[in-house]
Design a protein around this motif. Structure first.
Motif, PDB file in Angstrom:
ATOM      1  N   ASN A 179       0.793  -1.281  -0.073  1.00 57.05           N
ATOM      2  CA  ASN A 179      -0.089   0.019   0.156  1.00 57.05           C
ATOM      3  C   ASN A 179       0.849   1.385   0.008  1.00 57.05           C
ATOM      4  N   LYS A 180       2.004   1.318  -0.579  1.00 54.88           N
ATOM      5  CA  LYS A 180       2.744   2.559  -0.838  1.00 54.88           C
ATOM      6  C   LYS A 180       2.457   3.093  -2.153  1.00 54.88           C
ATOM      7  N   SER A 181       2.193   4.245  -2.136  1.00 54.25           N
ATOM      8  CA  SER A 181       1.752   5.100  -3.608  1.00 54.25           C
ATOM      9  C   SER A 181       2.911   5.371  -4.186  1.00 54.25           C
ATOM     10  N   CYS A 182       3.264   4.510  -5.315  1.00 51.39           N
ATOM     11  CA  CYS A 182       4.243   4.669  -6.043  1.00 51.39           C
ATOM     12  C   CYS A 182       4.017   4.499  -7.720  1.00 51.39           C
ATOM     13  N   THR A 183       4.883   4.833  -8.544  1.00 51.48           N
ATOM     14  CA  THR A 183       4.645   4.807  -9.971  1.00 51.48           C
ATOM     15  C   THR A 183       6.116   4.601 -10.561  1.00 51.48           C
ATOM     16  N   ALA A 184       6.345   3.751 -11.384  1.00 45.93           N
ATOM     17  CA  ALA A 184       7.453   3.467 -12.133  1.00 45.93           C
ATOM     18  C   ALA A 184       7.372   4.128 -13.743  1.00 45.93           C
TER      19      ALA A 184
END
Length: 280
Positions: free
Chosen positions: A155-160
């Motif tokens: 549940n960590k908000s991240c984008t690659a």
């Protein structure tokens, strides 16, 4: 057709004294050039970075990076090797052993090299981040996707981002309280370095995962996570470097999981249930 090493041998006596020193070192150490920065080559050849730059221009190279790639390619062709250590005459067992041992060595030496304080800082920054943007192109984009997958599960908000324009857009709009992570084995990938520089200027905490030593990406990173690898810049594809980077991500994930176990175990249960409940 003569290779680049032979071309250097052919003109060596026509070079200026300082450039001749650079040429002599390259001829004797062609197998090491891909791992050296311009400063390291200058030091090892008892010259200056300016001398190395002049040498590159004298031989018609676009720059030091161009020289490294050409010399490494020529050396690889001359020795008929793949990845720098697998020979075309190796049998299957030799290839299995060499690749496996090289990957194991990469993990073991990365384990010894990793600065525990930097790992702690990186884990805390990621744990407390409002959002995490990850930058990587080519093989590093695959590593970035692995990091994305792991962090999404807790549940960590991240984008690659692997597209250079999207990396820049992300970096321009990131802010204080966010984390930007740049993945580049060479430390010289222009797209990733530029994005991380802009993210740092935007106020984000910047983290790099890269090979040991000073490089453009370390200059724009608040936290530096170094990996070890014997891979040359001229290679058929990322192997040991990819394994080492994935290992660092696994370690980071585990540190974070231990710090917030009660919360994270719930997220892992939720994601596991969501995935396992799918019917086909």
């Amino acid at each position: 057709m003569a290779g680049d090493i032979e071309k250097i041998k052919a003109v060596i006596n026509n070079l200026k004294p300082s450039e001749k020193k650079v040429a002599e070192y390259i001829i004797k150490n062609a197998d090491k050039i891909s791992d050296l920065s311009i400063g390291e080559l200058a030091k090892n050849s008892s010259t200056s970075e300016a001398s190395v730059v002049r040498f590159c221009k004298s031989l018609g190279y676009r720059g030091y990076q161009d020289l490294k790639i050409k010399i490494s390619a020529d050396y690889t062709y001359r020795t008929k090797s793949i990845q720098g250590f697998v020979n075309i005459n190796d049998d299957i067992n030799a290839i299995v052993v060499k690749i496996s041992k090289n990957n194991m060595q990469s993990i073991e030496k990365t384990m010894d090299m990793l600065d525990r304080n930097e790992m702690e800082k990186a884990a805390n920054a990621i744990l407390n981040a409002n959002k995490i943007d990850i930058y990587g192109v080519g093989a590093s984009a695959i590593v970035a996707q692995d990091m994305l997958q792991k962090f999404m599960r807790i549940n960590k908000s991240c984008t690659a981002y692997s597209d250079s324009h999207m990396q820049l857009a992300s970096a321009a709009n990131i802010s204080d309280g966010d984390v930007a992570i740049g993945i580049s084995y060479s430390g010289q990938t222009a797209d990733t370095v530029d994005a991380l520089r802009i993210a740092k200027n935007s106020g984000a905490t910047t983290i790099c995962i890269t090979r040991f030593g000073n490089s453009p990406i370390t200059e724009v990173s608040d936290i530096k996570l170094f990996v070890y690898s014997t891979e040359a810049i001229f290679r058929s594809g990322a192997m040991a470097s990819r394994i080492a980077q994935l290992n660092v991500i696994d370690i980071l994930f585990s540190i974070i999981a231990c710090k917030k176990y009660e919360d994270i175990i719930k997220y892992l249960e939720n994601t596991s249930e969501a995935v396992s409940s799918r019917k086909y």
